[in-house]
Design an enzyme around this catalytic site. Structure first.
Site, short mmCIF file in Angstrom:
data_model
loop_
_atom_site.label_atom_id
_atom_site.label_comp_id
_atom_site.label_asym_id
_atom_site.label_seq_id
_atom_site.Cartn_x
_atom_site.Cartn_y
_atom_site.Cartn_z
N ASP A 1 6.31 -7.74 20.47
CA ASP A 1 6.05 -9.09 19.96
C ASP A 1 6.76 -9.18 18.61
OD1 ASP A 1 5.12 -11.42 18.84
OD2 ASP A 1 3.00 -10.81 18.77
N LYS B 1 12.26 -15.24 11.84
CA LYS B 1 12.19 -15.83 13.19
C LYS B 1 12.46 -17.33 13.17
CE LYS B 1 8.89 -15.90 17.03
NZ LYS B 1 7.60 -15.31 17.45
N GLU C 1 5.47 -16.26 24.75
CA GLU C 1 4.28 -15.70 24.10
C GLU C 1 2.95 -16.15 24.71
OE1 GLU C 1 5.22 -16.58 20.03
OE2 GLU C 1 6.77 -15.05 20.00
N ASP D 1 -1.65 -21.26 21.20
CA ASP D 1 -1.05 -20.16 20.43
C ASP D 1 -0.45 -20.70 19.13
OD1 ASP D 1 0.37 -18.02 19.45
OD2 ASP D 1 1.59 -17.70 21.23
#
Lengths: 604, 189
Positions: free
Chosen positions: A9, A72, A168, A191
């Site tokens: 992850d 990211k 994810e 999420d």
């Protein structure tokens, strides 16, 4: 035995790695016993090797320009895509891709991502005492083609064969479902991480996990809460306005993050920063409800993707059996409350917010190497794929929420005699006009030299299991397939224009800004005055004489500021009128709701 | 041509329940999924087979596409251009007029910046929302009627040109449902 495939992850804030051992997914800890590695890279001043993880995070407050955080958010992004201003300097290369500048050297976000993944690889290999060559890496479900490619490249640069790019929220659903393979259920995964938000709706039945719809926002997460809180704190630490110096901002950020964490369990927290301005200390007590007021407008942005996903899945909130919360930001009570409101049920908080996604990546690794054959994942492409057609419209070829891997064919022909080739713009997104969507790239289709309308080239668009696009052209005569290269050349052309526009606007910057602000303030004034004129008679019976008077006076002040053509006066008067009409606005909303209820009551 | 019903392993019918189509897709998908392949050649083969399966699922889970496919299997090529059936006209003009009103309101809403002007738009927003909900209800009713008709035809032998007409009706209903749903989502923003 099959070689293990690591599950990774790569998070905005933290990253994790794990493998399947003896049939169970496990996460691996570093030498300090921590499974979470902060996604932070620090470049030391002396030019020695970059520091990665928690040691790097400790540098954020003292060396913000050399400490790369939240990379990211920059991966696979181009000029114009992102509207954030990190504490470290960024630049653009000729392709319009973001570059991070440290000591005059440029690092791509992919290279920074690779350093973080490399560190995870090191941790895993140390724990397992054997090399690992293959990995599954997760990405936000709403990532586009370029962001997925960038993540894959980062994994490859770190020395992995990337076996899968996994969404994810889907990963989190796998982790949840592992213990419940016999059950049939419809679930939503909410999420909210450090930088991105995804909402996926899945159906699980006999080990099959089918994603029905997914939606999200790739620029919404805990970082936005931090920024809002820093701005709020800065306004109090430096009350005479202006932006605080960078080192003060960096300290405020550390304090904001700590306060945010505290307020998930505590009702209030004390922030104390010695020597904020010279010898002056900054001290403030922040209550949870104050914090919630600061972040509410941001947290509310999760609602629309949820409604959209429900609508796409053709479901009502009551059709869902579970609402799974994952991602660190779902620890915030307000976020949980909003999720409960949207879905009309208490969310399930049994998943570990930081670890569920990584565990899911590990499980997918197990599926791929054959050690977890009992599970199957049917995921979807989050964004519609299309091409630009007549009149600048987007022609959808593969609609969003199509199960992947998938393919679709299109036939192209020549529009004029002997036309050698044509260019097609490939788009991702949901907007009707091509220009409002994200341009994936351009495609050149070659034609044989024949009269118009008689060339026939079949083009096959396929999206692989990673959500990445491949294009094949088939010559209908020879039945030969050619892989078509997707070119990103279009961006360079735009670059020159952007440059031009920037320099032109700098020359006229001063006049422009004043002119623009005046126009904006004037528009706002006209809007407000018109609204007051309509609203006052409607709500006159609900307002006290004083309230009425205050509003009328504030409106007069706006009128006189308009006559004087004074920008500061007008801004102030607008602001006062805006505030004075707040309760009037609330009364109108309530009245409209009551009327609607009464109407429905009559109709039913 | 490929028979998508056969591909998915479900009976060739005009009326199909969305849940049943999905369950069939999940069962076949698990067996065919490239993730469970052994070796490169098996993977390539499964990937191709899975893509075909997914295409069958996409076609059969959409009523207009399913009906067109069924018509084609029965040897009837439906004309693509849609002409609105007489019986749909009143609903069409009602939806068309409403959508225009909603779009005008949405344009006003994007221009409103102050709390007061936004508040003034609450009443029309709620009114439009209830009109849209009413239209959505009518569309749902029409879709149910259509589904019943399709079921009746499944009992008898389906006639290709009747199917084509039903396919066009389904396509219009689907399109309007989508347009209404889209506007309702935007009104809530």
């Amino acid at each position: 035995m099959n070689e293990p495939i690591a599950g990774i992850d790569l998070g905005t804030t933290n990253s994790l790695i794990g493998v399947v051992e003896a049939g169970f997914p496990i996460l691996l800890a570093d030498e300090q016993g921590s499974r979470l590695t902060p996604s932070v890279v620090y470049f030391p001043k002396d030019g020695t090797a970059p520091v990665i993880g928690s040691a790097a995070l400790r540098r954020r407050a003292t060396d913000p320009e050399r400490t790369i955080v939240s990379v990211k958010a920059l991966m696979g992004r181009r000029r114009g895509d992102v509207d954030i201003h990190p504490a470290f300097p960024i630049a653009y290369n000729a392709q319009g891709e973001i570059q991070i500048e440290v000591d005059g050297k440029y690092h791509s976000p992919v290279a920074i991502g690779a350093l973080i993944i490399g560190r995870l690889k090191e941790i895993a290999e140390a724990r397992l005492e054997r090399p690992i060559h293959r990995a599954v890496i997760t990405v936000p479900a709403y990532f586009n083609d370029a962001q997925r490619q960038a993540t894959k490249q980062a994994g490859e640069m770190a020395g992995f064969t990337v076996e899968r790019i996994l969404n994810e929220p889907t990963a989190a659903a796998l982790a949840y479902g592992l213990q419940r393979l016999g059950e049939a259920a419809k679930i939503a995964v909410f999420d909210l991480g450090g930088g991105t938000f995804d909402l996926s709706i899945l159906e699980m039945r006999e080990g099959v996990f089918q994603v029905l719809a997914t939606h999200g926002d790739t620029q919404l997460g805990g970082d936005d809460f931090d920024r809002a809180l820093v701005a709020w704190l800065a306004a109090r630490a430096f009350p005479d306005g202006g932006s605080p110096p960078p080192d003060a901002t960096a300290r405020l950020l550390d304090a904001a993050v700590a306060a945010k964490h505290q307020l998930s369990s505590a009702e209030q927290t004390d922030i104390s920063l010695p020597f904020m301005r010279g010898t002056e200390h900054f001290q403030i007590t922040l209550s949870r409800s104050e914090f919630e007021n600061i972040i509410r407008p941001i947290a509310d942005r999760t609602r629309q993707p949820c409604r959209q996903a429900l609508s796409d899945a053709k479901m009502l909130p009551a059709d869902l059996d579970q609402i799974l919360l994952v991602g660190g930001s779902t620890r915030i009570p307000l976020v949980r409350q909003i999720a409960a409101e949207i879905f009309g049920q208490e969310p399930n908080t049994s998943s570990h917010p930081d670890e569920a996604v990584a565990l899911g990546a590990v499980i997918q690794g197990g599926i791929l190497n054959g050690s977890m054959q009992q599970m199957t994942l049917l995921d979807v492409t989050p964004l519609s794929l299309g091409i630009e057609t007549f009149g600048g419209l987007m022609n959808v070829i593969l609609p969003r929420n199509t199960t992947i891997p998938c393919k679709a064919g299109e036939m192209f022909t020549n529009a004029v005699d002997q036309q050698p080739s044509m260019l097609i713009r490939i788009l991702q997104g949901e907007r009707e006009m091509a220009r409002d969507n994200w341009t994936l790239g351009q495609l050149q289709i070659d034609f044989p030299p024949v009269p118009r309308g008689s060339a026939r080239v079949g083009v096959q668009f396929s999206i692989d299991a990673d959500g990445i696009l491949h294009v094949l052209a088939r010559d209908t005569k020879t039945q030969q397939d050619v892989v078509l290269e997707i070119r990103h050349a279009a961006i360079q052309v735009d670059d020159a224009r952007v440059e031009e526009m920037i320099s032109a606007s700098i020359e006229n910057a001063f006049d422009d800004i004043h002119e623009r602000q005046w126009t904006e303030a004037k528009l706002k004034a006209h809007e407000l005055l018109a609204a007051v004129q309509t609203a006052l008679p409607l709500a006159v019976e609900f307002l006290s004489k004083e309230e009425n008077e205050t509003i009328t006076q504030a409106a007069q002040a706006v009128n006189s500021a308009l006559e004087k053509s004074s920008l500061p006066d007008l801004k102030q008067a607008n602001h006062t009128l805006d505030q004075a009409t707040e309760s009037l606005a609330a009364i109108l909303v309530e009245k409209a709701m009551d009327d609607a209820m009464r109407r429905q009551g009559l109709m039913d | 041509m490929t028979d998508y019903f056969e591909e998915l392993g479900i009976p060739r019918r005009a009326a199909l329940d969305a849940e049943a189509v999905r369950a069939a897709f999940q069962a076949r998908g698990a067996a065919l999924h490239p993730d469970h392949a052994r070796g490169e050649s098996d993977r390539a083969e499964k990937a191709g087979a899975f893509q075909d399966l997914q295409e069958a699922y996409a076609v059969l889970s959409s009523t207009p596409r399913r009906l067109r496919h069924l018509g084609e299997l029965l040897g009837y090529v439906a004309p693509r251009a849609g002409i609105i059936d007489e019986s749909l006209m009143p609903l069409f003009s009602k939806i068309h007029t409403l959508l225009q009103k909603v779009d005008a309101l949405l344009a006003q809403k994007t221009q409103a910046t102050s709390a007061l002007s936004k508040a003034l738009l609450t009443a029309p927003t709620l009114e439009m929302e209830s009109s849209l909900a009413e239209c959505a209800g009518e569309l749902l009713e029409r879709s149910r009627e259509l589904h019943d008709r399709l079921r009746a035809w499944d009992e008898a032998a389906p006639v290709p040109d009747v199917l084509a007409g039903a396919g066009q009706e389904a396509a219009f209903l689907e399109k309007w449902e989508l347009q209404i749903q889209q506007r309702r989502l935007r009104l809530m923003e």
